[in-house]
Scaffold this motif. Structure first.
Motif, mmCIF file in Angstrom:
data_model
loop_
_atom_site.group_PDB
_atom_site.id
_atom_site.type_symbol
_atom_site.label_atom_id
_atom_site.label_comp_id
_atom_site.label_asym_id
_atom_site.label_seq_id
_atom_site.Cartn_x
_atom_site.Cartn_y
_atom_site.Cartn_z
ATOM 1 N N TRP A 28 17.769 -16.033 41.137
ATOM 2 C CA TRP A 28 18.915 -16.512 41.891
ATOM 3 C C TRP A 28 19.768 -15.365 42.424
ATOM 4 C CZ3 TRP A 28 17.963 -21.105 43.271
ATOM 5 C CH2 TRP A 28 17.300 -21.981 42.415
ATOM 6 N N ALA A 29 19.665 -14.195 41.812
ATOM 7 C CA ALA A 29 20.475 -13.066 42.251
ATOM 8 C C ALA A 29 19.990 -12.531 43.595
ATOM 9 C CB ALA A 29 20.439 -11.962 41.204
ATOM 10 N N ARG A 30 18.717 -12.633 43.887
ATOM 11 C CA ARG A 30 18.142 -12.110 45.118
ATOM 12 C C ARG A 30 17.979 -13.229 46.129
ATOM 13 N NH1 ARG A 30 12.348 -11.236 45.366
ATOM 14 N NH2 ARG A 30 12.090 -11.111 47.582
ATOM 15 N N GLU A 31 18.372 -12.961 47.370
ATOM 16 C CA GLU A 31 18.193 -13.967 48.416
ATOM 17 C C GLU A 31 16.721 -14.069 48.792
ATOM 18 O OE1 GLU A 31 20.493 -13.932 51.951
ATOM 19 O OE2 GLU A 31 22.282 -13.277 50.879
ATOM 20 N N ILE A 32 16.332 -15.240 49.176
ATOM 21 C CA ILE A 32 14.971 -15.461 49.660
ATOM 22 C C ILE A 32 14.989 -15.221 51.164
ATOM 23 C CG2 ILE A 32 13.158 -17.169 49.983
ATOM 24 C CD1 ILE A 32 14.108 -18.495 47.413
ATOM 25 N N LYS A 33 14.058 -14.394 51.636
ATOM 26 C CA LYS A 33 13.998 -14.066 53.054
ATOM 27 C C LYS A 33 12.864 -14.860 53.697
ATOM 28 C CE LYS A 33 14.194 -10.109 56.137
ATOM 29 N NZ LYS A 33 14.147 -8.648 56.226
ATOM 30 N N ILE A 34 13.231 -15.691 54.654
ATOM 31 C CA ILE A 34 12.275 -16.584 55.320
ATOM 32 C C ILE A 34 12.257 -16.269 56.812
ATOM 33 C CG2 ILE A 34 11.749 -18.985 55.903
ATOM 34 C CD1 ILE A 34 13.082 -19.792 53.290
ATOM 35 N N GLY A 35 11.055 -16.304 57.390
ATOM 36 C CA GLY A 35 10.896 -16.121 58.827
ATOM 37 C C GLY A 35 10.072 -17.259 59.415
ATOM 38 N N VAL A 36 10.252 -17.465 60.707
ATOM 39 C CA VAL A 36 9.525 -18.516 61.414
ATOM 40 C C VAL A 36 8.886 -17.904 62.653
ATOM 41 C CG1 VAL A 36 9.761 -20.712 62.629
ATOM 42 C CG2 VAL A 36 11.121 -20.279 60.607
ATOM 43 N N VAL A 37 7.647 -18.306 62.937
ATOM 44 C CA VAL A 37 6.914 -17.792 64.091
ATOM 45 C C VAL A 37 6.387 -18.966 64.909
ATOM 46 C CG1 VAL A 37 4.903 -16.473 64.815
ATOM 47 C CG2 VAL A 37 6.222 -15.708 62.859
ATOM 48 N N ASN A 38 6.563 -18.893 66.208
ATOM 49 C CA ASN A 38 6.041 -19.910 67.120
ATOM 50 C C ASN A 38 4.723 -19.390 67.694
ATOM 51 O OD1 ASN A 38 5.437 -21.600 69.250
ATOM 52 N ND2 ASN A 38 7.561 -21.829 69.894
ATOM 53 N N THR A 39 3.608 -19.792 67.093
ATOM 54 C CA THR A 39 2.296 -19.285 67.514
ATOM 55 C C THR A 39 1.934 -19.759 68.922
ATOM 56 O OG1 THR A 39 1.267 -21.094 66.293
ATOM 57 C CG2 THR A 39 1.322 -18.957 65.222
ATOM 58 N N GLU A 40 2.413 -20.916 69.301
ATOM 59 C CA GLU A 40 2.130 -21.418 70.655
ATOM 60 C C GLU A 40 2.696 -20.466 71.699
ATOM 61 O OE1 GLU A 40 3.790 -25.008 73.326
ATOM 62 O OE2 GLU A 40 2.965 -25.608 71.385
ATOM 63 N N GLU A 144 9.089 -5.687 55.856
ATOM 64 C CA GLU A 144 10.485 -6.129 55.862
ATOM 65 C C GLU A 144 10.826 -7.040 54.692
ATOM 66 O OE1 GLU A 144 11.826 -7.423 59.680
ATOM 67 O OE2 GLU A 144 10.656 -5.865 60.707
ATOM 68 N N ASN A 145 9.930 -7.109 53.718
ATOM 69 C CA ASN A 145 10.165 -7.845 52.463
ATOM 70 C C ASN A 145 10.481 -9.332 52.663
ATOM 71 O OD1 ASN A 145 9.780 -5.515 50.853
ATOM 72 N ND2 ASN A 145 11.861 -4.873 51.359
ATOM 73 N N TYR A 146 9.691 -9.981 53.484
ATOM 74 C CA TYR A 146 9.835 -11.430 53.641
ATOM 75 C C TYR A 146 9.173 -12.116 52.447
ATOM 76 C CZ TYR A 146 11.648 -11.474 58.388
ATOM 77 O OH TYR A 146 12.445 -11.337 59.491
ATOM 78 N N ASP A 147 9.784 -13.207 51.999
ATOM 79 C CA ASP A 147 9.201 -14.003 50.932
ATOM 80 C C ASP A 147 8.301 -15.101 51.496
ATOM 81 O OD1 ASP A 147 10.557 -12.803 48.632
ATOM 82 O OD2 ASP A 147 12.371 -13.595 49.576
ATOM 83 N N GLN A 160 17.865 -18.599 65.285
ATOM 84 C CA GLN A 160 17.291 -17.387 65.875
ATOM 85 C C GLN A 160 17.258 -16.256 64.849
ATOM 86 O OE1 GLN A 160 15.741 -16.903 68.774
ATOM 87 N NE2 GLN A 160 15.943 -19.104 69.016
ATOM 88 N N ARG A 161 18.103 -16.368 63.839
ATOM 89 C CA ARG A 161 18.158 -15.350 62.787
ATOM 90 C C ARG A 161 16.843 -15.261 62.024
ATOM 91 N NH1 ARG A 161 19.536 -15.767 57.537
ATOM 92 N NH2 ARG A 161 20.120 -17.929 57.773
ATOM 93 N N ILE A 162 16.144 -16.391 61.870
ATOM 94 C CA ILE A 162 14.883 -16.382 61.112
ATOM 95 C C ILE A 162 13.651 -16.411 62.009
ATOM 96 C CG2 ILE A 162 15.919 -17.431 59.072
ATOM 97 C CD1 ILE A 162 14.482 -20.051 59.886
ATOM 98 N N ASP A 163 13.848 -16.586 63.318
ATOM 99 C CA ASP A 163 12.718 -16.637 64.253
ATOM 100 C C ASP A 163 12.269 -15.212 64.579
ATOM 101 O OD1 ASP A 163 10.881 -17.035 66.274
ATOM 102 O OD2 ASP A 163 12.062 -18.589 67.256
ATOM 103 N N ILE A 164 11.070 -14.861 64.152
ATOM 104 C CA ILE A 164 10.556 -13.503 64.380
ATOM 105 C C ILE A 164 9.444 -13.486 65.438
ATOM 106 C CG2 ILE A 164 11.213 -12.716 62.069
ATOM 107 C CD1 ILE A 164 8.194 -12.894 61.345
#
Length: 176
Positions: A28-40, A144-147, A160-164
């Motif tokens: 819980w101390a560490r934030e989970i880093k999530i990203g999203v990619v639009n393959t289309e 970039e240490n994404y989970d 847009q913050r999580i859209d890579i």
């Protein structure tokens, strides 16, 4: 006897709860880093996708020209049959109608075959591109240490913050 058993179970449960709370504090101390990619989007606008599309267009250019010639022949025969309605014999008319029917069947077969071949070829190229995209995404995730990185085509909303997606497109362009 039942009270002792209940008391022990309660103590074991309490001990387990303390272990869970204490052991999970690191999670819980560490934030989970999530990203999203639009393959289309990547398959539409990335440098490898554009190059693949041009390559496929070049490969199928001769095929397309042949089909266009057949379409022109069909149009020409139809016009001849319409113009010479009274100027040709019945036998000549039947011959031209058979020829028109024959070319029309060949035209339809050629179109169908081209669509199937084009689809197979596009799938081949896109699968190669997707392999590269997945490797690039994995590299970005590790560097970039994404989970978690999700590949989404359609979503109701994503920040847009999580859209890579654009980052992946730039990384693919740098590989070229």
């Amino acid at each position: 006897m039942d009270r002792k058993l209940l008391w022990r179970q309660w103590l074991v449960s309490l001990f387990a709860l303390f272990l869970l709370i204490g052991g999970s504090s690191n999670i819980w101390a560490r934030e989970i880093k999530i990203g999203v990619v639009n393959t289309e989007k990547i398959l539409r606008v990335s440098a490898p996708a554009i190059m693949a599309q041009k390559k496929i267009e070049k490969e199928f250019q001769a095929y397309d020209e042949r089909i266009k010639k057949m379409a022109a022949q069909i149009k020409e025969l139809q016009e001849q049959l319409e113009k010479n309605d009274k100027g040709i014999t019945i036998e000549e008319r039947r011959t031209k109608e058979r020829e028109l029917a024959n070319i029309s069947r060949q035209y339809q077969r050629a179109q169908q075959q081209m669509r199937e071949d084009l689809s197979v070829r596009q799938n081949e190229e896109y699968s190669l591109i997707l392999e590269r995209v997945n490797k690039t995404i994995k590299n970005i995730a590790e560097n970039e240490n994404y989970d978690l990185i999700l590949q989404l085509q359609d979503s109701v909303y994503r920040s847009q913050r999580i859209d890579i997606t654009n980052q992946v497109i730039r990384a693919l362009a740098e590989q070229e």
